[in-house]
Write a protein that holds these residues in place. Sequence first.
Motif, mmCIF file in Angstrom:
data_model
loop_
_atom_site.group_PDB
_atom_site.id
_atom_site.type_symbol
_atom_site.label_atom_id
_atom_site.label_comp_id
_atom_site.label_asym_id
_atom_site.label_seq_id
_atom_site.Cartn_x
_atom_site.Cartn_y
_atom_site.Cartn_z
ATOM 1 N N PHE A 81 0.833 -1.207 0.000
ATOM 2 C CA PHE A 81 0.000 0.000 0.000
ATOM 3 C C PHE A 81 0.867 1.256 0.000
ATOM 4 C CE2 PHE A 81 -2.002 3.305 2.673
ATOM 5 C CZ PHE A 81 -3.132 3.591 1.916
ATOM 6 N N HIS A 82 1.878 1.283 0.849
ATOM 7 C CA HIS A 82 2.753 2.463 0.927
ATOM 8 C C HIS A 82 3.611 2.597 -0.322
ATOM 9 C CE1 HIS A 82 1.515 3.605 4.895
ATOM 10 N NE2 HIS A 82 1.907 2.464 5.442
ATOM 11 N N ALA A 83 4.046 1.484 -0.887
ATOM 12 C CA ALA A 83 4.842 1.539 -2.115
ATOM 13 C C ALA A 83 4.018 2.094 -3.268
ATOM 14 C CB ALA A 83 5.367 0.146 -2.459
ATOM 15 N N TRP A 84 2.745 1.682 -3.340
ATOM 16 C CA TRP A 84 1.858 2.191 -4.394
ATOM 17 C C TRP A 84 1.695 3.710 -4.252
ATOM 18 C CZ3 TRP A 84 -2.408 4.910 -5.660
ATOM 19 C CH2 TRP A 84 -3.045 4.616 -6.876
ATOM 20 N N ASN A 85 1.443 4.171 -3.044
ATOM 21 C CA ASN A 85 1.278 5.608 -2.810
ATOM 22 C C ASN A 85 2.558 6.378 -3.126
ATOM 23 O OD1 ASN A 85 -1.383 5.342 -1.998
ATOM 24 N ND2 ASN A 85 -0.889 5.238 0.178
ATOM 25 N N ARG A 86 3.689 5.807 -2.743
ATOM 26 C CA ARG A 86 4.975 6.475 -2.984
ATOM 27 C C ARG A 86 5.236 6.629 -4.474
ATOM 28 N NH1 ARG A 86 7.290 3.886 0.538
ATOM 29 N NH2 ARG A 86 8.099 2.138 -0.690
ATOM 30 N N ALA A 87 4.855 5.602 -5.262
ATOM 31 C CA ALA A 87 5.043 5.683 -6.711
ATOM 32 C C ALA A 87 4.241 6.844 -7.298
ATOM 33 C CB ALA A 87 4.633 4.365 -7.362
ATOM 34 N N GLN A 88 3.050 7.086 -6.773
ATOM 35 C CA GLN A 88 2.235 8.196 -7.282
ATOM 36 C C GLN A 88 2.855 9.542 -6.903
ATOM 37 O OE1 GLN A 88 0.078 6.538 -9.188
ATOM 38 N NE2 GLN A 88 0.844 4.764 -8.035
ATOM 39 N N GLU A 89 3.376 9.614 -5.694
ATOM 40 C CA GLU A 89 3.943 10.871 -5.211
ATOM 41 C C GLU A 89 5.230 11.233 -5.950
ATOM 42 O OE1 GLU A 89 4.495 10.086 -1.106
ATOM 43 O OE2 GLU A 89 2.342 10.047 -0.641
ATOM 44 N N THR A 90 6.080 10.239 -6.201
ATOM 45 C CA THR A 90 7.375 10.490 -6.840
ATOM 46 C C THR A 90 7.298 10.451 -8.360
ATOM 47 O OG1 THR A 90 7.981 8.135 -6.796
ATOM 48 C CG2 THR A 90 8.557 9.471 -4.856
ATOM 49 N N ARG A 91 6.213 9.895 -8.890
ATOM 50 C CA ARG A 91 6.034 9.701 -10.333
ATOM 51 C C ARG A 91 7.072 8.742 -10.901
ATOM 52 N NH1 ARG A 91 1.259 10.260 -11.261
ATOM 53 N NH2 ARG A 91 1.638 10.540 -13.507
ATOM 54 N N HIS A 92 7.560 7.849 -10.056
ATOM 55 C CA HIS A 92 8.442 6.779 -10.504
ATOM 56 C C HIS A 92 7.615 5.498 -10.587
ATOM 57 C CE1 HIS A 92 12.173 9.019 -8.764
ATOM 58 N NE2 HIS A 92 11.822 9.481 -9.948
ATOM 59 N N PRO A 93 7.594 4.839 -11.745
ATOM 60 C CA PRO A 93 6.701 3.692 -11.932
ATOM 61 C C PRO A 93 7.041 2.518 -11.024
ATOM 62 C CG PRO A 93 8.244 3.854 -13.761
ATOM 63 C CD PRO A 93 8.415 5.105 -12.957
ATOM 64 N N LEU A 94 5.997 1.818 -10.632
ATOM 65 C CA LEU A 94 6.125 0.641 -9.777
ATOM 66 C C LEU A 94 5.562 -0.568 -10.519
ATOM 67 C CD1 LEU A 94 6.480 -0.854 -7.006
ATOM 68 C CD2 LEU A 94 4.151 -0.068 -6.460
ATOM 69 N N VAL A 95 6.341 -1.651 -10.585
ATOM 70 C CA VAL A 95 5.877 -2.906 -11.170
ATOM 71 C C VAL A 95 5.646 -3.905 -10.041
ATOM 72 C CG1 VAL A 95 6.355 -4.803 -12.751
ATOM 73 C CG2 VAL A 95 7.140 -2.500 -13.312
ATOM 74 N N ILE A 96 4.418 -4.376 -9.933
ATOM 75 C CA ILE A 96 4.042 -5.352 -8.917
ATOM 76 C C ILE A 96 3.923 -6.709 -9.605
ATOM 77 C CG2 ILE A 96 2.277 -6.024 -7.243
ATOM 78 C CD1 ILE A 96 1.550 -3.029 -7.052
ATOM 79 N N VAL A 97 4.853 -7.613 -9.320
ATOM 80 C CA VAL A 97 4.908 -8.909 -9.980
ATOM 81 C C VAL A 97 4.146 -9.932 -9.143
ATOM 82 C CG1 VAL A 97 6.409 -10.694 -10.931
ATOM 83 C CG2 VAL A 97 7.174 -8.300 -10.910
ATOM 84 N N ALA A 98 3.192 -10.602 -9.781
ATOM 85 C CA ALA A 98 2.346 -11.552 -9.048
ATOM 86 C C ALA A 98 1.939 -12.701 -9.955
ATOM 87 C CB ALA A 98 1.104 -10.841 -8.513
ATOM 88 N N ASP A 99 1.497 -13.796 -9.344
ATOM 89 C CA ASP A 99 0.994 -14.934 -10.117
ATOM 90 C C ASP A 99 -0.270 -14.566 -10.879
ATOM 91 O OD1 ASP A 99 3.030 -16.563 -9.214
ATOM 92 O OD2 ASP A 99 1.854 -17.418 -7.585
ATOM 93 N N ALA A 100 -1.126 -13.783 -10.244
ATOM 94 C CA ALA A 100 -2.398 -13.368 -10.846
ATOM 95 C C ALA A 100 -2.829 -12.046 -10.232
ATOM 96 C CB ALA A 100 -3.471 -14.431 -10.618
ATOM 97 N N ALA A 101 -3.696 -11.353 -10.929
ATOM 98 C CA ALA A 101 -4.189 -10.072 -10.429
ATOM 99 C C ALA A 101 -5.462 -10.286 -9.615
ATOM 100 C CB ALA A 101 -4.470 -9.130 -11.600
ATOM 101 N N PRO A 102 -5.791 -9.345 -8.721
ATOM 102 C CA PRO A 102 -7.078 -9.439 -8.027
ATOM 103 C C PRO A 102 -8.213 -9.485 -9.053
ATOM 104 C CG PRO A 102 -5.668 -7.771 -7.032
ATOM 105 C CD PRO A 102 -5.003 -8.191 -8.309
#
Length: 216
Positions: A81-102
């Motif tokens: 949750f905090h990493a997602w918010n930080r990516a929006q604030e810094t405008r640095h893209p975040l890749v979340i790697v998972a087996d499947a999406a919600p």
Amino acid sequence: MSQIALPFEWPADPRDDEFLVSESNSRAVQQLEHWASWPVMSVVLTGPRKSGRSLLARIFAAKSGGTIIDDAERQSETALFHAWNRAQETRHPLVIVADAAPPEWTVRLADLRSRLTASPIARIGPPDDVLMQALFERMFLRRGLDARPDLIQWLLARVERSHIALLRAVDALDQEVMERRKRLSIPLARATLSEIGLITDRAPESHPKDSDESLK
């Protein structure tokens, strides 16, 4: 993303990491290439195990200055949750790697669930024939195994279309060649892979190149 290579374009050193692109994963690659157009500065990258999803994420992060969270389902939801918010604030893209999406990936934290729902999804599919051939060739090359074209085609017709099955097949053949000190051949592949259940019935066994006599 110049480090992403098309099939059959080998790196100068065969030990180097390289992500091979085919129809099965090209859309995911394109989504990452155009990260500036994402609705939010986060993407969920999904794909089968051993599909190169983590490698693709690392290449992307190195090129874009972004960050990655691998095996996201096994990480703290609060940290995500905090990493997602930080990516929006810094405008640095975040890749979340998972087996499947919600919703296939059950997320209990409501605030995180809403943010992941807002994130685009980049999906890597099962390997197609072009990618299977390229991966077989690269894996045999890296292990110093002389895999002739007729053997590669034989494997393509019989090994399940999955990254894990492909890797298991190469591991088994590599071990068999070392233990028996024999060269790689169709008869050896047939005996080895049949024993561990990696041969399917998608192709007939009878073929002029498939006989033991022709491979002596």
